[in-house]
Design a protein around this motif. Structure first.
Motif, PDB file in Angstrom:
ATOM      1  N   TYR A 146      43.169  32.759  30.165  1.00 34.43           N
ATOM      2  CA  TYR A 146      44.045  33.921  30.572  1.00 34.43           C
ATOM      3  C   TYR A 146      44.851  34.433  29.216  1.00 34.43           C
ATOM      4  CZ  TYR A 146      42.643  32.687  35.265  1.00 34.43           C
ATOM      5  OH  TYR A 146      42.136  32.459  36.475  1.00 34.43           O
ATOM      6  N   GLY A 162      34.917  34.722  40.188  1.00 32.90           N
ATOM      7  CA  GLY A 162      35.764  33.482  39.921  1.00 32.90           C
ATOM      8  C   GLY A 162      35.367  32.487  40.993  1.00 32.90           C
ATOM      9  N   THR A 186      32.050  30.627  39.940  1.00 29.34           N
ATOM     10  CA  THR A 186      32.246  29.328  38.940  1.00 29.34           C
ATOM     11  C   THR A 186      33.089  28.295  39.333  1.00 29.34           C
ATOM     12  OG1 THR A 186      32.338  31.313  37.153  1.00 29.34           O
ATOM     13  CG2 THR A 186      33.238  29.250  36.539  1.00 29.34           C
ATOM     14  N   VAL A 236      45.717  36.782  39.572  1.00 32.45           N
ATOM     15  CA  VAL A 236      44.610  35.938  39.167  1.00 32.45           C
ATOM     16  C   VAL A 236      45.439  34.716  38.754  1.00 32.45           C
ATOM     17  CG1 VAL A 236      43.024  35.782  37.291  1.00 32.45           C
ATOM     18  CG2 VAL A 236      42.949  37.867  38.641  1.00 32.45           C
ATOM     19  N   SER A 272      45.156  31.143  40.774  1.00 38.02           N
ATOM     20  CA  SER A 272      44.557  30.056  40.214  1.00 38.02           C
ATOM     21  C   SER A 272      45.509  28.863  39.954  1.00 38.02           C
ATOM     22  CB  SER A 272      43.555  30.440  38.909  1.00 38.02           C
ATOM     23  OG  SER A 272      44.409  31.260  38.215  1.00 38.02           O
ATOM     24  N   PHE A 278      33.280  38.059  37.028  1.00 42.90           N
ATOM     25  CA  PHE A 278      34.370  38.029  36.629  1.00 42.90           C
ATOM     26  C   PHE A 278      35.015  38.664  35.491  1.00 42.90           C
ATOM     27  CE2 PHE A 278      38.352  35.990  35.212  1.00 42.90           C
ATOM     28  CZ  PHE A 278      39.075  35.863  36.298  1.00 42.90           C
TER      29      PHE A 278
END
Lengths: 303, 398
Positions: free
Chosen positions: B11, B371, B374, B38, B42, A115
């Motif tokens: 972030y 992502g 995880t 992103v 999310s 990522f």
């Protein structure tokens, strides 16, 4: 002979950088028994943050007037930034999995690494970013051996950081708490050590060192790339294993050995296969001497 | 909730790194687009999750759950082999109704299913994390490429050779690493994978280095012709439709083989090793031999897929066998559910076909993989379609 000494100095420089990265792996592994795959990404992020801050300062014109001050300032800022980034990564990707199986934590770390690397690629581009390096041009030579000021600077910085880390870990209260947590989490919690905070600190320390290494590599090679963290990350891990994982002195020695072997192999054997030697050492060490040079606390769940 | 805060903090921290450019200018356009997606996605998922936990969607979720339960009961009444039969028939009929593009994507999906099932033996059944799996794919591809170029050997004869060399490579990698467990094994296999790639890249005499091997032959086929008398004819299966059926056959073979292995004595022994190696050894399981066998079997299927890949592309170069490919195959196995065959097929379909659907987000593919890996590990560690037999390792519980 001159060639050998020249290679020796180059190896020392590279080895110092590997040692700085390896320390992050070894400290994190020592405390939560996790291979932090995203560690190489902190190194890359450090390189990028360094180039951003340094270029910013150069465009403001401070680089001509106070080059060393700028360098020190950007290094401090970058290290702080990467330390915070590592703490955030730990909170997001590793903390929820503290009691999950090893495989899940490892996969989560791998996911985080992919990522971060692709995030860097998407926003900063796939091409090399040049470093403003003009201020450390030049060098001096003794006989046939030349040494650039850059190498001197990298060596000095590495030694200072390593000494600083040693003082932090072996002389201060927080270092004692770190070592206690690494040895026994339950006991250290009983004597009032907040293990979550210690784990965060460990991540921050490791990432700070990796960030410093990132800046130095950027300065040394003159540019950074989004995927620069991958191969040095693995080599540094090999260094950590070679020194005995979980052992701070071992990681330093291991880093120097790996760097030296790589440079010597590139100089005397073949430069195409220079990346192979770190892997060969890694496999050899794990096969014949899984505890490494300095390690002693390896039970059968780890190896 | 704390996790959401940590996420937001993460972030925020990433923002400056992404937005400032080294020439001193601040152009946030690029990072605004990337992080917009992103953070937006999310964030939306997190908010929905929070709302769901507070029970706001009960009016919607309860009927949906009821319908799903009813559907599941309906599905369960039909025997499993019938579902597999329908799936196979649909896949078999696919080229009759679709064009080149869909067939191309379908071939890719099937290659990755073969790879995922091969890796599944090592990771899902035996519990050994292998990050260098793509090396076997490379070995298989180069075996067929070299045999085809130098000795003009046909594809079908090379197929067992590719499987054999890959299995041999699996043993070579497996043998010194079998003493290690978990994380160490992962990083050593990663190292081996990189060594194989570097060898392919630098051994100019054998592999032609980074330029790769050109002009690999497509598979051929002999068939009886009764047009004028009786004769044996030969055609090259160059058309995409033919290639589709070749990989379909290979995939079916792989599925059957992995299924049989999974529910055999060997498969049970592998699962015993995965759950608790020490206990398995005490029960008389020869862990050394079986772990080596797991490596060899996994590598075999990787090699078969690799040989097909070489025949399909008619070109191989070391660039196809990087670490990211390994990570992608691993992501499929993890996403789909370790040890579960339909899960892995679903995972491969999701990771290969979805990026094709969202073509304009091509660049975000790996970002999303990372992502997703995880997030999956945190919220659904058993995967989308979990295997029926799966426990936790005993040494993880303490």
């Amino acid at each position: 002979m001159e060639f050998f000494i020249q290679q020796f100095i180059n190896g020392l420089t590279l080895g110092g950088v590997y040692a700085l990265i390896a320390l992050g792996y070894t400290m994190v592994y020592g405390i939560i028994q996790l291979i932090n795959f995203a560690h190489g990404e902190f190194f890359a992020a450090g390189g990028y943050m360094g180039v951003i801050i340094l270029s910013f300062m150069a465009s403001m014109g401070y680089m001509e007037t106070h080059p060393w001050l700028c360098l020190m300032g950007s290094m401090a800022l970058t290290m702080g930034y990467c330390a915070m980034l590592a703490m955030a990564v730990e909170k997001v990707a590793y903390k929820p999995l503290r009691f999950a199986s090893r495989l899940s934590v490892l996969l989560s770390a791998l996911g985080m690494s992919i990522f971060l690397q692709n995030g860097l690629m998407l926003t900063q581009g796939v091409y090399d970013k040049p470093y403003p390096t003009s201020f450390t041009d030049g060098g001096f030579s003794i006989g046939m051996v030349t040494m650039s000021y850059m190498q001197v600077m990298i060596l000095v910085m590495t030694v200072l950081l390593l000494i600083g880390l040693n003082i932090l870990v072996f002389r201060t209260k927080i270092g004692t708490a770190m070592r206690a947590t690494a040895q026994d989490k339950v006991m250290s919690a009983l004597v009032g050590i907040n293990s979550n905070r210690i784990i965060s600190t460990t991540f921050a320390l490791g990432a700070g060192l990796a960030a410093a290494a990132g800046i130095m590599v950027g300065l040394y090679y003159g540019s950074v790339r989004y995927d620069m963290g991958f191969v040095p990350g693995i080599k540094a891990f090999a260094a950590a294993v070679l020194g005995g994982i979980g052992n701070i002195t071992g990681a330093m020695i291991g880093g120097l050995i790996i760097g030296m072997v790589e440079i010597m192999a590139a100089g005397y054997l073949s430069s195409e296969y220079k990346d192979v030697w770190a892997f060969v050492i890694l496999i050899g060490v794990l096969y014949f001497m899984p505890t490494g040079i300095m390690g002693e606390n390896v039970d059968d769940t780890r190896v | 909730m704390t996790w959401a805060i940590a996420m937001a903090w993460f972030y925020v921290l990433l923002w400056p790194l992404m937005g400032i450019h080294p020439d001193g200018t601040l152009t946030f356009k690029n990072s605004l687009i990337v992080w917009g997606w992103v953070v937006g996605l999310s964030g939306a998922v997190l908010i929905l999750r929070q709302l769901n936990e507070t029970g706001m969607f009960n009016a919607i979720t309860t009927p949906v759950a009821n319908v799903r339960a009813a559907a599941n009961r309906g599905i369960d009444t039909v025997p499993v082999w019938l579902w597999w039969g329908i799936g196979f028939a649909a896949t078999f009929a696919l080229p009759f109704f679709t064009g080149r593009y869909v067939q191309d994507v379908a071939i890719n999906v099937m290659i990755y299913i073969c790879l995922g099932l091969g890796l599944n033996i090592v990771v899902g059944l035996c519990g050994l994390l292998d990050l260098g799996f793509i090396a076997f794919y490379g070995v298989g591809a180069y075996t067929y490429g070299l045999l085809s170029i130098h000795y003009a050997m046909p594809f079908w004869i090379c197929l067992p050779f590719a499987a054999m060399t890959a299995a041999l490579a699996g043993c070579i990698i497996g043998y010194p690493t079998l003493r290690m467990r978990g994380d160490y094994l992962a990083i050593v296999t990663l190292g081996f994978g990189e060594i194989v790639r570097l060898l392919l890249n630098n051994w100019m005499q054998l592999t032609n280095g980074p330029n790769g091997i050109l002009g690999i032959k497509a598979p051929g086929l002999y068939y009886f012709s009764f047009a004028n008398g009786f004769s044996l004819e030969h055609i090259w299966l160059k058309k995409l439709t033919y290639m589709y059926y070749v990989i379909l056959g290979l995939m079916v073979l792989t599925i059957i083989a992995v299924h049989r292995l999974n529910f055999s004595r060997v498969g049970r022994a592998w699962e015993a090793i995965r759950e608790d190696e020490t206990a398995a050894e005490l029960m008389g399981v020869n862990t050394f031999k079986l772990k080596l066998l797991a490596y060899a079997m996994g590598a075999t299927f990787g090699g078969l897929a690799g040989a097909f890949f070489a025949a399909r592309m008619r070109f191989v170069s070391p660039e196809s066998f990087t670490f990211l490919e390994s990570a992608m195959v691993l992501a499929m196995v993890v996403l789909g559910g370790m040890g579960s065959i339909p899960g892995i097929m679903l995972g491969a379909l999701a990771l290969v076909a979805l990026p094709e659907v969202f073509r304009e987000f091509e660049l975000y593919r790996m970002l999303a993989f990372g992502g997703a890996m995880t997030v999956m590990m945190i919220f659904k560690p058993k995967g989308l379609w979990p295997a029926k037999r799966f426990g936790t390792r005993s040494d993880d519980n303490d």
